[in-house]
Design an enzyme around this catalytic site. Structure first.
Site, PDB file in Angstrom:
ATOM      1  N   THR A 289       0.851  -1.200   0.000  1.00 16.61           N
ATOM      2  CA  THR A 289       0.000   0.000   0.000  1.00 16.61           C
ATOM      3  C   THR A 289       0.880   1.242   0.000  1.00 16.61           C
ATOM      4  O   THR A 289       0.396   2.333   0.277  1.00 16.61           O
ATOM      5  CB  THR A 289      -0.926   0.039   1.239  1.00 16.61           C
ATOM      6  OG1 THR A 289      -0.089  -0.082   2.405  1.00 16.61           O
ATOM      7  CG2 THR A 289      -1.976  -1.046   1.229  1.00 16.61           C
ATOM      8  N   SER A 290       2.179   1.082  -0.292  1.00 13.88           N
ATOM      9  CA  SER A 290       3.085   2.227  -0.152  1.00 13.88           C
ATOM     10  C   SER A 290       3.302   2.950  -1.481  1.00 13.88           C
ATOM     11  O   SER A 290       2.630   3.949  -1.744  1.00 13.88           O
ATOM     12  CB  SER A 290       4.399   1.773   0.477  1.00 13.88           C
ATOM     13  OG  SER A 290       5.133   2.895   0.859  1.00 13.88           O
ATOM     14  N   ARG A 291       4.214   2.460  -2.302  1.00 15.27           N
ATOM     15  CA  ARG A 291       4.418   3.035  -3.632  1.00 15.27           C
ATOM     16  C   ARG A 291       4.723   1.899  -4.598  1.00 15.27           C
ATOM     17  O   ARG A 291       5.463   0.968  -4.269  1.00 15.27           O
ATOM     18  CB  ARG A 291       5.573   4.053  -3.641  1.00 15.27           C
ATOM     19  CG  ARG A 291       5.240   5.398  -3.028  1.00 15.27           C
ATOM     20  CD  ARG A 291       4.216   6.203  -3.849  1.00 15.27           C
ATOM     21  NE  ARG A 291       3.898   7.493  -3.252  1.00 15.27           N
ATOM     22  CZ  ARG A 291       2.868   7.729  -2.450  1.00 15.27           C
ATOM     23  NH1 ARG A 291       2.030   6.755  -2.122  1.00 15.27           N
ATOM     24  NH2 ARG A 291       2.657   8.942  -1.973  1.00 15.27           N
TER      25      ARG A 291
ATOM     26  N   ASP B 208      -2.288  -1.799  -3.683  1.00 13.48           N
ATOM     27  CA  ASP B 208      -3.099  -0.585  -3.847  1.00 13.48           C
ATOM     28  C   ASP B 208      -2.356   0.415  -4.721  1.00 13.48           C
ATOM     29  O   ASP B 208      -2.898   1.462  -5.062  1.00 13.48           O
ATOM     30  CB  ASP B 208      -3.371   0.030  -2.457  1.00 13.48           C
ATOM     31  CG  ASP B 208      -4.291   1.243  -2.531  1.00 13.48           C
ATOM     32  OD1 ASP B 208      -5.379   1.112  -3.134  1.00 13.48           O
ATOM     33  OD2 ASP B 208      -3.922   2.311  -2.013  1.00 13.48           O
TER      34      ASP B 208
ATOM     35  N   GLU C 246       1.366   3.478 -12.343  1.00 14.93           N
ATOM     36  CA  GLU C 246      -0.011   3.896 -12.066  1.00 14.93           C
ATOM     37  C   GLU C 246      -0.337   5.306 -12.535  1.00 14.93           C
ATOM     38  O   GLU C 246      -1.502   5.627 -12.745  1.00 14.93           O
ATOM     39  CB  GLU C 246      -0.326   3.779 -10.564  1.00 14.93           C
ATOM     40  CG  GLU C 246       0.371   4.819  -9.689  1.00 14.93           C
ATOM     41  CD  GLU C 246      -0.083   4.753  -8.227  1.00 14.93           C
ATOM     42  OE1 GLU C 246      -0.088   3.650  -7.664  1.00 14.93           O
ATOM     43  OE2 GLU C 246      -0.428   5.804  -7.664  1.00 14.93           O
TER      44      GLU C 246
ATOM     45  N   HIS D  25      -5.195   2.833  -5.636  1.00 16.21           N
ATOM     46  CA  HIS D  25      -4.647   3.854  -4.746  1.00 16.21           C
ATOM     47  C   HIS D  25      -5.757   4.529  -3.917  1.00 16.21           C
ATOM     48  O   HIS D  25      -5.935   5.747  -3.942  1.00 16.21           O
ATOM     49  CB  HIS D  25      -3.850   4.904  -5.541  1.00 16.21           C
ATOM     50  CG  HIS D  25      -2.750   5.524  -4.729  1.00 16.21           C
ATOM     51  ND1 HIS D  25      -1.502   5.771  -5.233  1.00 16.21           N
ATOM     52  CD2 HIS D  25      -2.707   5.947  -3.447  1.00 16.21           C
ATOM     53  CE1 HIS D  25      -0.738   6.324  -4.298  1.00 16.21           C
ATOM     54  NE2 HIS D  25      -1.463   6.439  -3.204  1.00 16.21           N
TER      55      HIS D  25
ATOM     56  N   PHE E 208      -5.918   5.605   1.286  1.00 21.75           N
ATOM     57  CA  PHE E 208      -6.070   6.828   2.103  1.00 21.75           C
ATOM     58  C   PHE E 208      -7.526   7.266   2.217  1.00 21.75           C
ATOM     59  O   PHE E 208      -7.848   8.140   3.026  1.00 21.75           O
ATOM     60  CB  PHE E 208      -5.270   7.986   1.470  1.00 21.75           C
ATOM     61  CG  PHE E 208      -5.918   8.499   0.202  1.00 21.75           C
ATOM     62  CD1 PHE E 208      -5.771   7.824  -0.986  1.00 21.75           C
ATOM     63  CD2 PHE E 208      -6.718   9.638   0.232  1.00 21.75           C
ATOM     64  CE1 PHE E 208      -6.393   8.268  -2.146  1.00 21.75           C
ATOM     65  CE2 PHE E 208      -7.352  10.089  -0.918  1.00 21.75           C
ATOM     66  CZ  PHE E 208      -7.187   9.398  -2.109  1.00 21.75           C
TER      67      PHE E 208
HETATM   68  P1  NAD Z   1       6.796   7.507   7.620  1.00 19.05           P
HETATM   69  O1  NAD Z   1       7.776   8.505   7.114  1.00 19.05           O
HETATM   70  O2  NAD Z   1       6.098   7.752   8.907  1.00 19.05           O
HETATM   71  O3  NAD Z   1       7.523   6.077   7.752  1.00 19.05           O
HETATM   72  C1  NAD Z   1       8.359   5.545   6.773  1.00 19.05           C
HETATM   73  C2  NAD Z   1       9.301   4.571   7.480  1.00 19.05           C
HETATM   74  O4  NAD Z   1      10.088   3.936   6.469  1.00 19.05           O
HETATM   75  C3  NAD Z   1      10.250   5.238   8.460  1.00 19.05           C
HETATM   76  O5  NAD Z   1      10.248   4.565   9.714  1.00 19.05           O
HETATM   77  C4  NAD Z   1      11.603   5.130   7.765  1.00 19.05           C
HETATM   78  O6  NAD Z   1      12.702   5.004   8.686  1.00 19.05           O
HETATM   79  C5  NAD Z   1      11.415   3.865   6.964  1.00 19.05           C
HETATM   80  N1  NAD Z   1      12.374   3.738   5.867  1.00 19.05           N
HETATM   81  C6  NAD Z   1      12.900   4.723   5.091  1.00 19.05           C
HETATM   82  N2  NAD Z   1      13.783   4.208   4.228  1.00 19.05           N
HETATM   83  C7  NAD Z   1      13.796   2.875   4.450  1.00 19.05           C
HETATM   84  C8  NAD Z   1      14.516   1.804   3.890  1.00 19.05           C
HETATM   85  N3  NAD Z   1      15.431   2.006   2.918  1.00 19.05           N
HETATM   86  N4  NAD Z   1      14.308   0.563   4.359  1.00 19.05           N
HETATM   87  C9  NAD Z   1      13.413   0.347   5.366  1.00 19.05           C
HETATM   88  N5  NAD Z   1      12.714   1.324   5.958  1.00 19.05           N
HETATM   89  C10 NAD Z   1      12.901   2.572   5.505  1.00 19.05           C
HETATM   90  O7  NAD Z   1       5.768   7.286   6.425  1.00 19.05           O
HETATM   91  P2  NAD Z   1       4.275   6.723   6.529  1.00 19.05           P
HETATM   92  O8  NAD Z   1       3.344   7.840   6.816  1.00 19.05           O
HETATM   93  O9  NAD Z   1       4.277   5.524   7.394  1.00 19.05           O
HETATM   94  O10 NAD Z   1       4.021   6.324   5.011  1.00 19.05           O
HETATM   95  C11 NAD Z   1       4.736   5.279   4.384  1.00 19.05           C
HETATM   96  C12 NAD Z   1       4.472   5.339   2.893  1.00 19.05           C
HETATM   97  O11 NAD Z   1       3.106   5.001   2.642  1.00 19.05           O
HETATM   98  C13 NAD Z   1       4.603   6.745   2.277  1.00 19.05           C
HETATM   99  O12 NAD Z   1       5.951   7.009   1.921  1.00 19.05           O
HETATM  100  C14 NAD Z   1       3.719   6.652   1.070  1.00 19.05           C
HETATM  101  O13 NAD Z   1       4.501   6.236  -0.024  1.00 19.05           O
HETATM  102  C15 NAD Z   1       2.725   5.548   1.405  1.00 19.05           C
HETATM  103  N6  NAD Z   1       1.335   6.029   1.501  1.00 19.05           N
HETATM  104  C16 NAD Z   1       0.392   5.418   0.724  1.00 19.05           C
HETATM  105  C17 NAD Z   1      -0.940   5.826   0.803  1.00 19.05           C
HETATM  106  C18 NAD Z   1      -2.021   5.173  -0.029  1.00 19.05           C
HETATM  107  O14 NAD Z   1      -3.126   5.727  -0.136  1.00 19.05           O
HETATM  108  N7  NAD Z   1      -1.790   4.009  -0.619  1.00 19.05           N
HETATM  109  C19 NAD Z   1      -1.284   6.863   1.661  1.00 19.05           C
HETATM  110  C20 NAD Z   1      -0.291   7.446   2.459  1.00 19.05           C
HETATM  111  C21 NAD Z   1       1.021   7.022   2.373  1.00 19.05           C
END
Ligand code: NAD
Length: 333
Positions: A232-234, A258, A263, A295, A298
């Site tokens: 669900t990240s990227r 997601d 995309e 996506h 959120f």
């Molecule tokens: P956040 O910044 O709170 O947490 C990200 C975590 O990833 C941190 O703890 C960081 O230390 C860790 N990290 C960074 N580089 C890393 C690596 N190389 N290896 C392992 N861990 C690593 O971010 P969040 O709010 O938890 O959001 C995470 C991701 O979710 C966002 O970057 C975004 O891409 C995605 N997101 C998706 C949706 C959606 O609708 N699908 C919505 C919001 C966010």
């Protein structure tokens, strides 16, 4: 301030129009996403406001800067779509919504996982057709499984807690470990050890040069046979072609996504009358054990309200020349 919103959907307007303090800014909602073809719409505005698939690359940033725009407000948390180095050179300031509802995204990751584990998407369609056969709907328990969480920031942390509540052993990998999560019983391991021990793997780290194609031929090989992979990240955290190969060989037993690597030219639009040109998503959709959402992790009322409130706060701070609570700064390696 005169603000140009790009990639506006009806739910954006609704949540912003509900705010009582919105009238302090003059907002124009544009439906197109921001790119070099649509950037001209930003002429005569003070600020532009964008979402996840509005690409702020060097070309677009240069054009915005030449128009006199100094501020960009993101309605999202991730900022991988922004060339931060170029923005810093052009003295463009960027603000974001750091955490609009970590639980919304974590709960969607759970929804993907539970739909795959119990095949409720298939059961729903069967029952609507008066077909009450349960042949082929055998699932698996989540309770007792080992869940590996990659990235334990706001969303990963919420997902870890959900998985603990489901009765899982929870493993984590992050470049910054959380003492709080350790106290809750989460075990941090190396990436290799997490991959080789987890039955379920959920991705919650940002997309950076370090995490691009984190899920590759090499890392897939380290996983258990039949692993459940949730993203669900990227999209570009996963090499799409390699995950297709891993689904074909049954290395990946279930995939819930997601987000998708390509995309930006696909999601957030109704394309039901078009001929699908993207071969990889077309192939992914042929697997019975793949679930794709567009996506929407959120997309809850609570998260939308938080996005609109934080965006207006960011605009207010910019207008009043205050210190910015949610500025994204370029940090050279
Ligand atoms: P956040 O910044 O709170 O947490 C990200 C975590 O990833 C941190 O703890 C960081 O230390 C860790 N990290 C960074 N580089 C890393 C690596 N190389 N290896 C392992 N861990 C690593 O971010 P969040 O709010 O938890 O959001 C995470 C991701 O979710 C966002 O970057 C975004 O891409 C995605 N997101 C998706 C949706 C959606 O609708 N699908 C919505 C919001 C966010």
């Amino acid at each position: 301030m005169k603000v140009a919103f790009f990639s506006t959907k009806s739910y954006d307007r609704q949540s912003f129009d509900l705010l009582s303090n919105i009238h302090s800014h003059e907002i124009t909602y544009f439906e197109p996403k921001l790119d070099s073809n649509t950037v001209a719409l930003a002429q005569d505005f003070d600020v532009i406001c964008t979402f996840v698939n509005d690409y702020l690359d060097e070309k677009v940033l240069l054009k915005l800067s030449n128009m006199g725009i100094k501020n960009i407000v993101l309605r999202c948390a991730g900022y991988n779509q922004v060339d931060l180095k170029k923005a810093a050179e052009l003295e463009l300031r960027i603000c974001r919504v750091p955490a609009y509802s970590p639980e919304a995204v974590a709960e969607h990751a759970l929804a993907l996982l539970m739909t795959l584990s119990r095949k409720t998407h298939k059961a729903y369609n069967r029952v609507r057709e008066n077909n009450y056969s349960i042949e082929g709907l055998t699932g698996f328990n989540i309770h007792g499984k080992t869940a590996g969480v990659i990235g334990t920031g706001a969303i990963g942390r919420a997902f870890c807690k959900i998985m603990l509540g489901m009765g899982c052993r929870v493993l984590a990998y992050d470049i910054n470990e959380s003492e709080d999560l350790k106290r809750l019983g989460i075990t941090y391991l190396s990436l290799h050890d997490l991959l080789s021990q987890s039955d379920i793997i959920s991705l919650h780290c940002p997309l950076t040069p370090d995490t691009f194609h984190l899920i590759s031929e090499k890392t897939l090989r380290q996983m258990k046979d039949g692993v459940v992979l949730i993203n669900t990240s990227r999209g570009a955290l996963i090499d799409s072609q390699e995950v297709i190969n891993a689904l074909k060989s049954r290395k990946v037993g279930n995939l819930g996504i997601d987000v998708y690597e390509q995309e930006e030219d696909l999601f957030f639009q109704n394309r039901s009358e078009e001929i699908l040109q993207d071969e990889q998503i077309a192939r992914l959709m042929t697997f019975p054990n793949v679930l794709i959402t567009g996506h929407q992790a959120f997309l809850t009322n609570e998260a939308l309200m938080h996005i609109s409130e934080t965006t207006i706060l960011n605009l207010d701070e910019l207008e009043k020349g205050k210190e910015l609570s949610n500025e994204v700064k370029y940090r050279p390696e």
